[in-house]
Motif scaffolding. Structure first.
Motif, PDB file in Angstrom:
ATOM      1  N   THR A 111       0.839  -1.185   0.000  1.00  0.00           N
ATOM      2  CA  THR A 111       0.000   0.000   0.000  1.00  0.00           C
ATOM      3  C   THR A 111       0.880   1.244   0.000  1.00  0.00           C
ATOM      4  O   THR A 111       2.101   1.173  -0.150  1.00  0.00           O
ATOM      5  N   ASP A 112       0.254   2.401   0.156  1.00  0.00           N
ATOM      6  CA  ASP A 112       0.960   3.669   0.287  1.00  0.00           C
ATOM      7  C   ASP A 112      -0.036   4.658   0.885  1.00  0.00           C
ATOM      8  O   ASP A 112      -1.225   4.337   1.023  1.00  0.00           O
ATOM      9  N   PRO A 113       0.394   5.853   1.275  1.00  0.00           N
ATOM     10  CA  PRO A 113      -0.531   6.766   1.954  1.00  0.00           C
ATOM     11  C   PRO A 113      -1.756   7.138   1.124  1.00  0.00           C
ATOM     12  O   PRO A 113      -2.823   7.413   1.676  1.00  0.00           O
ATOM     13  N   THR A 114      -1.611   7.158  -0.204  1.00  0.00           N
ATOM     14  CA  THR A 114      -2.755   7.457  -1.061  1.00  0.00           C
ATOM     15  C   THR A 114      -3.698   6.265  -1.159  1.00  0.00           C
ATOM     16  O   THR A 114      -4.927   6.403  -1.100  1.00  0.00           O
ATOM     17  N   HIS A 115      -3.131   5.067  -1.268  1.00  0.00           N
ATOM     18  CA  HIS A 115      -3.946   3.874  -1.506  1.00  0.00           C
ATOM     19  C   HIS A 115      -4.860   3.565  -0.328  1.00  0.00           C
ATOM     20  O   HIS A 115      -5.984   3.084  -0.527  1.00  0.00           O
ATOM     21  N   ASP A 116      -4.418   3.798   0.899  1.00  0.00           N
ATOM     22  CA  ASP A 116      -5.299   3.517   2.034  1.00  0.00           C
ATOM     23  C   ASP A 116      -6.567   4.372   1.967  1.00  0.00           C
ATOM     24  O   ASP A 116      -7.659   3.895   2.298  1.00  0.00           O
ATOM     25  N   PHE A 117      -6.437   5.614   1.553  1.00  0.00           N
ATOM     26  CA  PHE A 117      -7.626   6.447   1.375  1.00  0.00           C
ATOM     27  C   PHE A 117      -8.467   5.951   0.194  1.00  0.00           C
ATOM     28  O   PHE A 117      -9.701   5.962   0.244  1.00  0.00           O
ATOM     29  N   ARG A 118      -7.804   5.515  -0.873  1.00  0.00           N
ATOM     30  CA  ARG A 118      -8.525   5.006  -2.031  1.00  0.00           C
ATOM     31  C   ARG A 118      -9.367   3.792  -1.649  1.00  0.00           C
ATOM     32  O   ARG A 118     -10.532   3.660  -2.059  1.00  0.00           O
ATOM     33  N   VAL A 119      -8.783   2.902  -0.854  1.00  0.00           N
ATOM     34  CA  VAL A 119      -9.497   1.692  -0.439  1.00  0.00           C
ATOM     35  C   VAL A 119     -10.763   2.042   0.334  1.00  0.00           C
ATOM     36  O   VAL A 119     -11.842   1.465   0.108  1.00  0.00           O
ATOM     37  N   LEU A 120     -10.673   2.998   1.252  1.00  0.00           N
ATOM     38  CA  LEU A 120     -11.860   3.378   2.023  1.00  0.00           C
ATOM     39  C   LEU A 120     -12.891   4.073   1.151  1.00  0.00           C
ATOM     40  O   LEU A 120     -14.100   3.883   1.332  1.00  0.00           O
ATOM     41  N   ALA A 121     -12.436   4.888   0.215  1.00  0.00           N
ATOM     42  CA  ALA A 121     -13.375   5.564  -0.675  1.00  0.00           C
ATOM     43  C   ALA A 121     -14.198   4.540  -1.459  1.00  0.00           C
ATOM     44  O   ALA A 121     -15.410   4.707  -1.639  1.00  0.00           O
ATOM     45  N   HIS A 122     -13.549   3.473  -1.913  1.00  0.00           N
ATOM     46  CA  HIS A 122     -14.270   2.446  -2.657  1.00  0.00           C
ATOM     47  C   HIS A 122     -15.112   1.569  -1.737  1.00  0.00           C
ATOM     48  O   HIS A 122     -16.289   1.310  -2.027  1.00  0.00           O
ATOM     49  N   ALA A 123     -14.530   1.102  -0.634  1.00  0.00           N
ATOM     50  CA  ALA A 123     -15.230   0.131   0.210  1.00  0.00           C
ATOM     51  C   ALA A 123     -16.391   0.748   0.970  1.00  0.00           C
ATOM     52  O   ALA A 123     -17.438   0.111   1.150  1.00  0.00           O
ATOM     53  N   LEU A 124     -16.231   1.980   1.432  1.00  0.00           N
ATOM     54  CA  LEU A 124     -17.226   2.589   2.310  1.00  0.00           C
ATOM     55  C   LEU A 124     -17.969   3.749   1.666  1.00  0.00           C
ATOM     56  O   LEU A 124     -18.836   4.355   2.299  1.00  0.00           O
ATOM     57  N   GLY A 125     -17.621   4.066   0.433  1.00  0.00           N
ATOM     58  CA  GLY A 125     -18.325   5.128  -0.260  1.00  0.00           C
ATOM     59  C   GLY A 125     -17.991   6.516   0.240  1.00  0.00           C
ATOM     60  O   GLY A 125     -18.758   7.463   0.013  1.00  0.00           O
ATOM     61  N   TYR A 126     -16.863   6.677   0.896  1.00  0.00           N
ATOM     62  CA  TYR A 126     -16.503   7.980   1.445  1.00  0.00           C
ATOM     63  C   TYR A 126     -16.040   8.914   0.317  1.00  0.00           C
ATOM     64  O   TYR A 126     -15.236   8.546  -0.536  1.00  0.00           O
ATOM     65  N   GLY A 127     -16.548  10.145   0.365  1.00  0.00           N
ATOM     66  CA  GLY A 127     -16.122  11.170  -0.561  1.00  0.00           C
ATOM     67  C   GLY A 127     -15.263  12.205   0.124  1.00  0.00           C
ATOM     68  O   GLY A 127     -14.768  12.002   1.245  1.00  0.00           O
TER      69      GLY A 127
END
Length: 357
Positions: A297-313
């Motif tokens: 992972t990387d600092p950007t990817h962890d946010f990307r994962v949550l945006a996809h999994a939890l629908g966070y904008g």
């Protein structure tokens, strides 16, 4: 930016990718040894005449880290290869630049584990790390602090001895102490004496609590004097403890990808339901990447994962960063300046965000 494959692939979504790349980030849970890129490990092994028996692309087996012991074994191998000032300078500089500022990280509180460098005296370890961090700050503007980690698999007396070293060789950049390695092998109550010593000398305190019962969170707060908790996903299993942490705005530094692989925050199913429950409960949650290349992972990817999994904008992702500003250990003036910088960078992202339904 990272060049390795992510262990948690996400669907192609240019809108999310653009958002998370532009999002300012504040990093409060990232281990220095865990940020060493595979190519750097291979270079260090070659430099010191060590045969790893693996190519760079074979070095980190992300899936095997469901077994924490296997992950810690790899971490210790990497630590054994970091032996001199140049090595320490390199890994710190790369952590803060390629693994930090290149991903929009404005401030990182590096978790440094002296027991992971058994052949490097504490003072020399600090000298090398601080030299690399200062150069990274000069080149990119990223600010930093150090959190000295206690290996909880060792004795309480060892922990006291390490805190005594920190106190005896006090550096302004050392902001506090932490507690890492396997929680099952080192319950937090073992380290009360070390933590109280740290508190008497003005050191901030945090600790990993990734697999223990909710009561461990109370031990961290009431006996160890922690002002934030690393991981802590189990807190939502106890409504009373959760309510207290909400009221006291206790920060929880969550790491979605590594914790999912380790089956702490979602049973390895990619739902990240524990983080959702924590956010929905009103807890002060921050997001970081733990040991990024080791977990793919990387600092950007962890946010990307949550945006996809939890629908966070943008609103929730920006809230994670603002929470991290609140939770960081900068002094009031530097924290206020960081908050202004985050707000300025978040403003256009929030302006473009769709209105809530």
């Amino acid at each position: 930016m990272s060049t390795f494959a992510h262990s948690t692939p996400t669907p192609a979504d240019p809108e999310i990718d653009t958002l998370v790349a532009a999002l300012p980030k504040v990093s409060l849970h990232c281990h220095l040894l865990g940020t060493v890129a595979p190519g750097t490990v291979v270079d260090l092994a070659r430099k010191h005449g060590v045969d790893l028996g693996r190519r760079a692309d074979e070095l980190y087996d992300h899936g095997s880290y469901e077994d924490l012991g296997e992950f810690l074994r790899v971490l210790d191998v990497v630590g054994s290869l970091v032996r001199d000032a140049d090595d320490l300078h390199r890994i710190t500089y790369e952590s803060l630049t390629l693994g930090g500022a290149d991903h929009g990280v404005l401030h990182r509180e590096i978790q440094l584990s002296p027991p992971g460098h058994p052949d490097v005296p504490y003072g020399r370890l600090l000298d090398g790390v601080l030299a690399g961090a200062r150069d990274a700050q000069a080149d990119t503007g990223i600010s930093f602090g150090l959190v000295v980690g206690i290996n909880r698999e060792r004795s309480g007396a060892d922990a006291v001895a390490l805190v005594e070293q920190v106190v005896a060789d006090r550096r302004d950049e050392v902001l506090g102490i932490g507690l890492d390695y396997a929680e099952v092998n080192g319950p937090p109550g073992r380290f009360v004496e070390a933590y109280r010593l740290a508190g008497r000398h003005g050191l901030r305190r945090t600790a990993h609590s990734e697999s223990g019962p909710p009561a461990h969170v109370l031990t961290l707060l009431d006996e160890l004097g922690c002002s934030r908790v690393d991981h802590g996903y189990h807190v939502v299993d106890d409504p009373e403890i959760t309510a207290r942490c909400v009221e006291e705005r206790v920060p929880f530094n969550c790491t979605p990808v590594s914790s999912d692989i380790g089956r702490y925050s979602g049973s390895g199913d990619g739902t990240h339901h524990r983080i959702r429950e924590m956010v929905d409960a009103g807890l002060l949650v921050t997001i970081d990447s733990d040991d990024p290349p080791m977990f793919g992972t990387d600092p950007t990817h962890d946010f990307r994962v949550l945006a996809h999994a939890l629908g966070y904008g943008a609103p929730q992702l920006a809230a994670f960063t603002r929470n991290a500003v609140e939770a960081c250990w900068l002094d009031d003036g530097d924290k206020a300046a960081l908050a202004r910088q985050v707000d300025e960078l978040c403003a256009p992202l929030l302006a473009d965000a769709p209105a809530p339904a």
